[in-house]
Scaffold this motif. Structure first.
Motif, PDB file in Angstrom:
ATOM      1  N   ARG A 248      88.840  26.470  44.681  1.00  0.00           N
ATOM      2  CA  ARG A 248      89.777  25.405  44.613  1.00  0.00           C
ATOM      3  C   ARG A 248      90.273  25.282  46.054  1.00  0.00           C
ATOM      4  NH1 ARG A 248      91.798  21.239  44.772  1.00  0.00           N
ATOM      5  NH2 ARG A 248      93.645  20.631  43.986  1.00  0.00           N
ATOM      6  N   ALA A 249      90.876  26.462  46.911  1.00  0.00           N
ATOM      7  CA  ALA A 249      90.941  26.011  48.303  1.00  0.00           C
ATOM      8  C   ALA A 249      90.182  25.393  48.952  1.00  0.00           C
ATOM      9  CB  ALA A 249      91.372  27.684  48.949  1.00  0.00           C
ATOM     10  N   THR A 250      88.881  25.802  48.842  1.00  0.00           N
ATOM     11  CA  THR A 250      87.789  25.041  49.763  1.00  0.00           C
ATOM     12  C   THR A 250      87.669  23.702  49.334  1.00  0.00           C
ATOM     13  OG1 THR A 250      86.615  27.161  49.915  1.00  0.00           O
ATOM     14  CG2 THR A 250      85.376  24.983  50.169  1.00  0.00           C
ATOM     15  N   GLN A 251      87.828  23.315  48.216  1.00  0.00           N
ATOM     16  CA  GLN A 251      87.638  22.082  47.573  1.00  0.00           C
ATOM     17  C   GLN A 251      88.940  21.200  48.357  1.00  0.00           C
ATOM     18  OE1 GLN A 251      89.000  21.418  43.738  1.00  0.00           O
ATOM     19  NE2 GLN A 251      88.182  19.231  43.805  1.00  0.00           N
ATOM     20  N   ALA A 252      90.116  21.627  48.249  1.00  0.00           N
ATOM     21  CA  ALA A 252      91.343  21.165  48.652  1.00  0.00           C
ATOM     22  C   ALA A 252      91.094  20.706  50.086  1.00  0.00           C
ATOM     23  CB  ALA A 252      92.385  21.953  48.337  1.00  0.00           C
ATOM     24  N   VAL A 253      90.792  21.821  51.132  1.00  0.00           N
ATOM     25  CA  VAL A 253      90.574  21.513  52.369  1.00  0.00           C
ATOM     26  C   VAL A 253      89.538  20.480  52.820  1.00  0.00           C
ATOM     27  CG1 VAL A 253      89.848  22.863  54.434  1.00  0.00           C
ATOM     28  CG2 VAL A 253      91.350  24.197  52.823  1.00  0.00           C
ATOM     29  N   LEU A 254      88.285  20.612  52.235  1.00  0.00           N
ATOM     30  CA  LEU A 254      87.426  19.791  52.552  1.00  0.00           C
ATOM     31  C   LEU A 254      87.486  18.370  51.787  1.00  0.00           C
ATOM     32  CD1 LEU A 254      84.105  21.850  52.333  1.00  0.00           C
ATOM     33  CD2 LEU A 254      85.315  21.135  54.297  1.00  0.00           C
ATOM     34  N   CYS A 255      88.203  18.196  50.795  1.00  0.00           N
ATOM     35  CA  CYS A 255      87.908  16.799  49.811  1.00  0.00           C
ATOM     36  C   CYS A 255      89.334  16.425  49.613  1.00  0.00           C
ATOM     37  CB  CYS A 255      87.254  17.032  48.775  1.00  0.00           C
ATOM     38  SG  CYS A 255      85.659  17.819  48.934  1.00  0.00           S
ATOM     39  N   GLY A 256      90.398  17.016  49.670  1.00  0.00           N
ATOM     40  CA  GLY A 256      91.812  16.942  49.202  1.00  0.00           C
ATOM     41  C   GLY A 256      92.315  15.643  50.112  1.00  0.00           C
ATOM     42  N   LEU A 297      76.191  15.825  57.634  1.00  0.00           N
ATOM     43  CA  LEU A 297      77.457  16.504  57.805  1.00  0.00           C
ATOM     44  C   LEU A 297      77.038  17.947  57.325  1.00  0.00           C
ATOM     45  CD1 LEU A 297      80.385  16.965  58.641  1.00  0.00           C
ATOM     46  CD2 LEU A 297      81.082  15.632  56.675  1.00  0.00           C
ATOM     47  N   GLN A 298      77.182  18.814  58.256  1.00  0.00           N
ATOM     48  CA  GLN A 298      76.915  20.133  57.676  1.00  0.00           C
ATOM     49  C   GLN A 298      78.217  21.178  57.914  1.00  0.00           C
ATOM     50  OE1 GLN A 298      74.214  22.332  60.177  1.00  0.00           O
ATOM     51  NE2 GLN A 298      72.779  22.743  58.276  1.00  0.00           N
ATOM     52  N   VAL A 299      78.570  21.854  57.104  1.00  0.00           N
ATOM     53  CA  VAL A 299      79.662  22.772  57.250  1.00  0.00           C
ATOM     54  C   VAL A 299      79.180  24.119  57.013  1.00  0.00           C
ATOM     55  CG1 VAL A 299      81.941  23.178  56.091  1.00  0.00           C
ATOM     56  CG2 VAL A 299      81.182  20.969  56.043  1.00  0.00           C
ATOM     57  N   PRO A 305      75.345  27.638  56.361  1.00  0.00           N
ATOM     58  CA  PRO A 305      75.779  26.069  55.902  1.00  0.00           C
ATOM     59  C   PRO A 305      76.164  26.305  54.221  1.00  0.00           C
ATOM     60  CG  PRO A 305      73.358  26.105  56.269  1.00  0.00           C
ATOM     61  CD  PRO A 305      74.016  27.560  56.714  1.00  0.00           C
ATOM     62  N   ILE A 306      77.376  25.581  53.873  1.00  0.00           N
ATOM     63  CA  ILE A 306      77.941  25.921  52.636  1.00  0.00           C
ATOM     64  C   ILE A 306      77.489  24.396  51.687  1.00  0.00           C
ATOM     65  CG2 ILE A 306      79.702  27.141  53.180  1.00  0.00           C
ATOM     66  CD1 ILE A 306      81.756  25.036  52.686  1.00  0.00           C
ATOM     67  N   GLU A 307      77.344  24.601  50.357  1.00  0.00           N
ATOM     68  CA  GLU A 307      76.880  23.402  49.671  1.00  0.00           C
ATOM     69  C   GLU A 307      78.022  22.507  49.635  1.00  0.00           C
ATOM     70  OE1 GLU A 307      74.670  22.956  45.515  1.00  0.00           O
ATOM     71  OE2 GLU A 307      74.221  24.787  46.648  1.00  0.00           O
ATOM     72  N   LEU A 308      77.757  21.281  49.808  1.00  0.00           N
ATOM     73  CA  LEU A 308      78.938  20.361  49.805  1.00  0.00           C
ATOM     74  C   LEU A 308      79.072  19.747  48.386  1.00  0.00           C
ATOM     75  CD1 LEU A 308      78.728  19.060  53.530  1.00  0.00           C
ATOM     76  CD2 LEU A 308      80.264  20.764  52.520  1.00  0.00           C
ATOM     77  N   PRO A 309      80.177  19.108  48.015  1.00  0.00           N
ATOM     78  CA  PRO A 309      80.293  18.473  46.644  1.00  0.00           C
ATOM     79  C   PRO A 309      79.623  17.121  46.794  1.00  0.00           C
ATOM     80  CG  PRO A 309      82.506  18.517  48.025  1.00  0.00           C
ATOM     81  CD  PRO A 309      81.376  19.433  48.557  1.00  0.00           C
ATOM     82  N   GLU A 310      79.098  16.487  45.655  1.00  0.00           N
ATOM     83  CA  GLU A 310      78.297  15.266  45.758  1.00  0.00           C
ATOM     84  C   GLU A 310      79.360  14.096  46.350  1.00  0.00           C
ATOM     85  OE1 GLU A 310      75.661  13.564  43.899  1.00  0.00           O
ATOM     86  OE2 GLU A 310      74.778  15.484  44.985  1.00  0.00           O
ATOM     87  N   ARG A 311      80.503  13.731  45.647  1.00  0.00           N
ATOM     88  CA  ARG A 311      81.489  12.985  46.286  1.00  0.00           C
ATOM     89  C   ARG A 311      82.292  13.786  47.226  1.00  0.00           C
ATOM     90  NH1 ARG A 311      84.375  11.578  42.383  1.00  0.00           N
ATOM     91  NH2 ARG A 311      85.780  10.519  43.693  1.00  0.00           N
ATOM     92  N   GLY A 312      82.676  13.178  48.335  1.00  0.00           N
ATOM     93  CA  GLY A 312      83.430  13.865  49.173  1.00  0.00           C
ATOM     94  C   GLY A 312      84.861  13.828  48.931  1.00  0.00           C
ATOM     95  N   GLY A 313      85.593  12.486  48.327  1.00  0.00           N
ATOM     96  CA  GLY A 313      86.929  12.350  48.263  1.00  0.00           C
ATOM     97  C   GLY A 313      87.117  11.442  47.223  1.00  0.00           C
ATOM     98  N   PHE A 314      88.131  10.700  47.486  1.00  0.00           N
ATOM     99  CA  PHE A 314      89.052   9.748  46.453  1.00  0.00           C
ATOM    100  C   PHE A 314      88.628   8.596  46.808  1.00  0.00           C
ATOM    101  CE2 PHE A 314      92.047   7.311  44.292  1.00  0.00           C
ATOM    102  CZ  PHE A 314      92.216   7.721  43.221  1.00  0.00           C
ATOM    103  N   ASP A 315      88.056   7.746  45.576  1.00  0.00           N
ATOM    104  CA  ASP A 315      87.626   6.596  45.613  1.00  0.00           C
ATOM    105  C   ASP A 315      88.349   5.747  44.386  1.00  0.00           C
ATOM    106  OD1 ASP A 315      86.116   4.262  45.165  1.00  0.00           O
ATOM    107  OD2 ASP A 315      84.031   4.902  45.398  1.00  0.00           O
TER     108      ASP A 315
END
Ligand code: ADP
Ligand code: MG
Length: 318
Positions: A248-256, A297-299, A305-315
């Protein structure tokens, strides 16, 4: 109170700064300094979609302007004036007093005078704010201006607004202590308005983080036709999120979303100057990565490298 004109006179008529014509005529008149361009942006906020019906009107007034000031900051523009259009179901004096207070206090602090607008009846609350700012053409921080080798920066902190939104949507709230810490970042964002014009000559590209860091930085990279490497461990996660379980924390930081801070790229030799500029304005600016030639984009977390969510944010239309 008898109607529209009283309402405007009572809540939204403020003295215009010297040299401007404000509320009360057919148009406002706003001078732009010689050699500058007008930078303008607008945002529509609809009850139930962009804000919860029970949000404090003071916070709502603040946020309606803040989300627009954030766009001016992301262009490196200095605020001049703003327009406010309201659709309201009824004349609710307590709501209007709170809303105008939150709006006008931030307007005053940001040097962004309210010079006009429109007021009408509607079934639900609709708020439209337009900001006017100025920037020298060569100093505008366009999304397309990032260059390989640039450093990447984030102002403020990441993740808190997303967590606040999630907690506010629960009933009952599962973590009132956490909500108390993260809620102000959702409801009263403070984009780095005064600092942004100082980025001229240091920064190349900038964007405000409204839909999540990955998505918004992605827009910059796409427009600039380059890629980036972010150091996850350097990202300015809001301290309250340390108590959250992963992912949850990682997701909020990267995609919130709803952050209304800046992500910008800068000359690699400008690091000290950026730290100094930020400190002068009481802003936290954190170096979080680098622009590279290879698209994508590599994190990296502890170098991996960490695996990134498919969709990056809000649409809105996803
Ligand atoms: P018009 O007939 O040109 O639309 P209005 O009667 O709607 O003008 O508005 C009168 C004046 O009040 C104008 O200067 C307008 O910009 C201003 N105004 C209307 N609503 C607002 C508002 N919500 N906030 C600030 N100024 C407003
Ligand atoms: Mg009108």
């Amino acid at each position: 109170m008898s109607g529209e004109f009283d309402l405007i006179a009572r809540y939204f008529t403020v003295p215009a700064p010297v040299g401007m014509l404000g509320v009360g005529d057919d148009c406002a008149l706003v001078p732009v300094a010689p050699g500058y361009q007008l930078a303008t942006s607008t945002d529509l906020l609809i009850q139930g979609r962009h804000f919860l019906p029970d949000v404090s009107p003071v916070a709502l007034g603040h946020k309606a302007l803040a989300v627009n000031l954030s766009d001016l900051a992301a262009m490196g523009a200095r605020p001049l004036a703003c327009l406010l259009s309201l659709g309201l179901p009824r004349v609710d004096e307590a709501w209007l007093a709170g809303f105008s207070q939150g709006f006008l206090q931030l307007a005053e602090r940001a040097g962004c005078a309210l010079v006009g607008g429109d007021t009408t009846r509607s079934d639900i609350i609709v708020i439209n704010v337009t900001v006017l700012g100025q920037v020298a053409p060569a100093q505008a921080l366009r999304r397309s201006a990032a260059l390989p080798g640039d450093t990447i920066w984030v102002t403020g902190s990441l993740g808190a607004p997303d967590v606040a939104l999630e907690l506010l949507q629960q009933s009952p709230c599962s973590n009132p202590g956490m909500l108390a810490r993260v809620r102000p970042l959702l409801e009263t964002p403070e984009p780095p308005v005064a600092m942004a014009p100082g980025l001229a000559g240091l920064a190349h590209a900038a964007i405000d983080i409204s839909d999540g860091l990955l998505q918004d930085l992605g827009h910059v990279l796409k427009a600039s036709r380059c890629g980036a490497q972010l150091d996850f461990d350097a990202l300015p996660m809001h301290p309250a999120l340390a108590a959250l379980p992963e992912p949850r924390a990682t997701q909020a930081v990267l995609c919130g979303g709803d952050v209304y801070q800046l992500c910008f790229t800068a000359r690699a030799d400008a690091t000290a100057a950026i730290h100094e500029l930020a400190a002068r304005h009481g802003v936290d600016a954190t170096l979080v990565g680098r622009v590279v030639e290879t698209p994508g984009l590599q994190v990296l977390r502890r170098g991996q490298p960490i695996e990134l969510p498919e969709r990056g944010g809000f649409d809105h239309f996803a």
